[in-house]
Scaffold this motif. Structure first.
Motif, PDB file in Angstrom:
ATOM      1  N   LYS A 135       0.668  -0.764   0.058  1.00 24.90           N
ATOM      2  CA  LYS A 135      -0.015   0.114  -0.430  1.00 24.90           C
ATOM      3  C   LYS A 135       0.923   1.506  -0.101  1.00 24.90           C
ATOM      4  O   LYS A 135       1.604   1.485   1.130  1.00 24.90           O
ATOM      5  CB  LYS A 135      -0.715  -0.193   0.879  1.00 24.90           C
ATOM      6  CG  LYS A 135      -1.749  -0.945   0.795  1.00 24.90           C
ATOM      7  CD  LYS A 135      -3.031  -1.165   2.546  1.00 24.90           C
ATOM      8  CE  LYS A 135      -3.800  -2.191   2.405  1.00 24.90           C
ATOM      9  NZ  LYS A 135      -4.341  -2.300   3.890  1.00 24.90           N
ATOM     10  N   ASN A 187       4.347   1.290  -1.252  1.00 25.44           N
ATOM     11  CA  ASN A 187       4.493   1.536  -3.458  1.00 25.44           C
ATOM     12  C   ASN A 187       5.521   0.830  -3.728  1.00 25.44           C
ATOM     13  O   ASN A 187       5.786   1.210  -4.777  1.00 25.44           O
ATOM     14  CB  ASN A 187       4.001   2.947  -3.080  1.00 25.44           C
ATOM     15  CG  ASN A 187       3.372   2.950  -5.153  1.00 25.44           C
ATOM     16  OD1 ASN A 187       2.410   1.738  -5.269  1.00 25.44           O
ATOM     17  ND2 ASN A 187       3.808   3.604  -6.169  1.00 25.44           N
ATOM     18  N   PRO A 216      -3.308  -3.994  -1.537  1.00 33.02           N
ATOM     19  CA  PRO A 216      -4.307  -3.896  -0.971  1.00 33.02           C
ATOM     20  C   PRO A 216      -5.035  -4.894  -1.078  1.00 33.02           C
ATOM     21  O   PRO A 216      -5.481  -5.692  -2.183  1.00 33.02           O
ATOM     22  CB  PRO A 216      -4.590  -2.368  -1.067  1.00 33.02           C
ATOM     23  CG  PRO A 216      -4.483  -2.415  -2.490  1.00 33.02           C
ATOM     24  CD  PRO A 216      -2.097  -3.591  -2.387  1.00 33.02           C
TER      25      PRO A 216
END
Length: 227
Positions: A135, A187, A216
């Motif tokens: 995430k 990320n 996610p």
């Protein structure tokens, strides 16, 4: 080694034969078509390119009609999918090596364009490696990014979540490379190895993986076989 592209649906729990509760990540992996085949003679290695999902394709517009907004597949992606006999170009493409299995003379499976890879290539109890994108959390400080404890909260202290001194003194009079500082957090691609497959639901194309994986809900993950 061969794998499959899937979508992370979330987490649940299973109970094994001993009555133990096992936390599991559920991955939905619909049949992946083989879009391209790379051989040892042409590419220098054996691999297959798998596809997942489908992109939207632009429709033919009448004279004076505006094109609908939103991303559509390019002509190059459409042509690449037509070579594999697909109606719509896949949303995700990923290559999987076939000749990287351990051993002196590993058996290399063969596939042709148009074949499909399903969850049937896996079996309960098998160990796999799962790759996903964590995430994205944006720009974060050192407390959230690196787990710093922070400063005291009493006696007039005003540096609660700041990193503090970052220098190294007169010698070498610079900030050392790799210093833990605030910055972009998350990320990034993350691979977890040695995950055990607890259950395979071939009818619903579901893989139940023991434990958690990066990403996610509805994030794309890659599940590969592991020796």
């Amino acid at each position: 080694m061969i794998g499959i592209i899937g979508k992370k649906l979330g987490m649940t729990q299973l109970f094994n034969e001993q009555g133990q509760q096992v936390p599991c990540t559920v991955v939905e992996a619909t049949p992946n078509p083989v879009v391209k085949v790379m051989t040892q003679e042409k590419a220098g290695f054996a691999a297959v390119e798998l596809g997942y999902g489908a992109q939207r394709v632009a429709r033919e517009n009448k004279k004076g009609e505006r094109t609908p907004r939103g991303r559509r597949a390019t002509q190059a992606e459409i042509g690449h999918a037509k070579k594999a006999g697909l109606d719509a170009p896949p949303a995700v493409l990923r290559s999987f090596r076939l000749d990287d299995a351990p051993g002196k003379d590993p058996e290399v499976p063969t596939y042709t364009v148009g074949d499909t890879i399903t969850v049937g290539i896996f079996a309960p109890g098998e160990k796999v490696k799962v790759e996903g994108t964590s995430k994205g959390r944006g720009f974060q400080g050192v407390v959230k990014r690196h787990g710093f404890h922070g400063g005291p909260n009493t006696h007039g202290n005003t540096k609660h979540r700041k990193p503090g001194s970052i220098g190294a003194g007169t010698d070498p009079s610079r900030v050392i490379k790799g210093k833990k500082m605030p910055g972009q957090y998350g990320n990034v691609r993350h691979t977890v190895i040695g995950i055990r497959i607890e259950k395979i639901d071939a009818e619903r194309n579901l893989i139940y993986l023991r434990g958690s994986v990066a990403g996610p809900t509805n994030g794309i993950v890659f599940v590969r076989k592991q020796s």
